[in-house]
Design a protein around this motif. Sequence first.
Motif, mmCIF file in Angstrom:
data_model
loop_
_atom_site.group_PDB
_atom_site.id
_atom_site.type_symbol
_atom_site.label_atom_id
_atom_site.label_comp_id
_atom_site.label_asym_id
_atom_site.label_seq_id
_atom_site.Cartn_x
_atom_site.Cartn_y
_atom_site.Cartn_z
ATOM 1 N N PRO A 24 37.826 29.405 42.533
ATOM 2 C CA PRO A 24 38.180 29.111 41.176
ATOM 3 C C PRO A 24 37.051 29.406 40.287
ATOM 4 C CG PRO A 24 39.554 27.679 42.449
ATOM 5 C CD PRO A 24 38.366 28.174 43.372
ATOM 6 N N ALA A 25 36.128 28.665 40.339
ATOM 7 C CA ALA A 25 34.906 28.583 39.498
ATOM 8 C C ALA A 25 34.335 30.024 39.603
ATOM 9 C CB ALA A 25 33.848 27.808 39.745
ATOM 10 N N PHE A 26 34.232 30.923 40.719
ATOM 11 C CA PHE A 26 33.728 32.141 40.513
ATOM 12 C C PHE A 26 34.708 33.125 39.870
ATOM 13 C CE2 PHE A 26 33.120 36.220 42.722
ATOM 14 C CZ PHE A 26 32.074 36.568 42.302
ATOM 15 N N THR A 27 35.796 32.974 39.832
ATOM 16 C CA THR A 27 36.870 33.650 39.184
ATOM 17 C C THR A 27 36.581 33.509 37.882
ATOM 18 O OG1 THR A 27 38.462 33.476 40.983
ATOM 19 C CG2 THR A 27 39.336 34.103 38.960
ATOM 20 N N VAL A 28 36.474 32.463 37.198
ATOM 21 C CA VAL A 28 35.817 32.215 35.923
ATOM 22 C C VAL A 28 34.778 32.801 35.599
ATOM 23 C CG1 VAL A 28 35.137 30.325 34.189
ATOM 24 C CG2 VAL A 28 36.948 29.888 35.592
ATOM 25 N N VAL A 29 33.724 32.992 36.237
ATOM 26 C CA VAL A 29 32.511 33.890 36.068
ATOM 27 C C VAL A 29 32.862 35.501 36.081
ATOM 28 C CG1 VAL A 29 30.426 34.399 37.258
ATOM 29 C CG2 VAL A 29 30.889 32.216 37.300
ATOM 30 N N VAL A 30 33.541 35.724 36.947
ATOM 31 C CA VAL A 30 34.334 37.133 36.952
ATOM 32 C C VAL A 30 34.910 37.342 35.492
ATOM 33 C CG1 VAL A 30 35.658 38.753 38.050
ATOM 34 C CG2 VAL A 30 34.417 37.387 39.367
ATOM 35 N N ALA A 31 35.517 36.366 35.282
ATOM 36 C CA ALA A 31 36.229 36.758 33.901
ATOM 37 C C ALA A 31 35.297 36.652 32.951
ATOM 38 C CB ALA A 31 37.511 35.570 33.555
ATOM 39 N N ASP A 32 34.237 36.040 32.793
ATOM 40 C CA ASP A 32 33.370 35.922 31.706
ATOM 41 C C ASP A 32 32.817 37.135 31.613
ATOM 42 O OD1 ASP A 32 33.893 33.250 30.846
ATOM 43 O OD2 ASP A 32 32.015 32.394 32.086
ATOM 44 N N TYR A 33 32.710 37.965 32.374
ATOM 45 C CA TYR A 33 31.904 39.271 32.457
ATOM 46 C C TYR A 33 32.755 40.228 31.670
ATOM 47 C CZ TYR A 33 27.880 38.815 35.516
ATOM 48 O OH TYR A 33 26.620 38.285 35.986
ATOM 49 N N ARG A 34 34.090 40.021 31.351
ATOM 50 C CA ARG A 34 35.028 40.768 30.634
ATOM 51 C C ARG A 34 35.129 42.521 31.115
ATOM 52 N NH1 ARG A 34 34.339 38.378 24.657
ATOM 53 N NH2 ARG A 34 35.354 36.210 25.039
ATOM 54 N N ILE A 35 35.113 42.431 32.251
ATOM 55 C CA ILE A 35 34.918 43.985 32.846
ATOM 56 C C ILE A 35 36.271 44.336 33.796
ATOM 57 C CG2 ILE A 35 34.001 45.341 34.485
ATOM 58 C CD1 ILE A 35 31.194 44.164 33.662
ATOM 59 N N VAL A 36 37.018 43.284 34.279
ATOM 60 C CA VAL A 36 38.068 43.351 35.252
ATOM 61 C C VAL A 36 39.334 42.772 34.215
ATOM 62 C CG1 VAL A 36 39.280 42.458 37.301
ATOM 63 C CG2 VAL A 36 36.466 42.744 37.087
ATOM 64 N N PRO A 37 40.410 43.477 34.299
ATOM 65 C CA PRO A 37 41.576 43.060 33.792
ATOM 66 C C PRO A 37 42.018 41.598 34.393
ATOM 67 C CG PRO A 37 41.982 45.464 34.703
ATOM 68 C CD PRO A 37 40.670 44.680 35.259
ATOM 69 N N GLN A 38 42.620 41.050 33.461
ATOM 70 C CA GLN A 38 43.014 39.654 33.737
ATOM 71 C C GLN A 38 44.094 39.460 35.115
ATOM 72 O OE1 GLN A 38 42.255 36.866 31.681
ATOM 73 N NE2 GLN A 38 43.340 35.544 33.191
ATOM 74 N N ALA A 39 44.889 40.321 35.295
ATOM 75 C CA ALA A 39 45.566 40.384 36.205
ATOM 76 C C ALA A 39 44.933 40.483 37.788
ATOM 77 C CB ALA A 39 46.798 41.410 36.414
ATOM 78 N N LEU A 40 43.541 41.151 37.622
ATOM 79 C CA LEU A 40 42.804 41.278 38.871
ATOM 80 C C LEU A 40 41.769 40.530 39.053
ATOM 81 C CD1 LEU A 40 42.757 45.317 38.610
ATOM 82 C CD2 LEU A 40 44.145 43.959 39.948
#
Length: 173
Positions: A24-40
């Motif tokens: 879950p913490a790594f998913t937050v990091v991925v979200a912070d990059y704002r490269i991947v759509p929310q659903a992915l």
Amino acid sequence: MLGAAVGFALLLGTAAWRKFGDLPAFTVVVADYRIVPQALLRPTGVVVTVVEAVLAMLWLAAPWYADAANAAAIGTTALMAGYGAAIAANLVRGRSWIDCGCGGGEQLTWGLVARNAVLAGLAIATLVSRSPGSPDWGDVAVSAPVLVVGTLLYLATGALLANSAAIRTWREA
């Protein structure tokens, strides 16, 4: 080849272990990059972590199997280049404050882009430096000190990159 294989196996294996430990913490990091759509976001976090784990296993087999060595080298080069590109994209957008996702809580810097470029270069270089056959004791004797020095350089670079943000903040204050 043996030193590089063990080094990359350790690097990618520990990275995957950390990410699996707190997905879950790594998913937050991925979200912070704002490269991947929310659903992915979650699937991307899982795929990146699995890719790191698979590459680590391929590196462990690389000294003995040419196909594993080729896949590990090409996959690691692509992964490091992708990481570097994602970091560079965020730096260009002025988003240096986010966690790099490397496991050390480092913020994004051009130094991280350079580090990923060097790692990509080292990975691809194993394609041309590989000697045929299984590693022998001579390979181990040469690879062990190279691995130790490489690990120390990697850790020192990480510490310098982490401290550079603190030094900049101190200078600005």
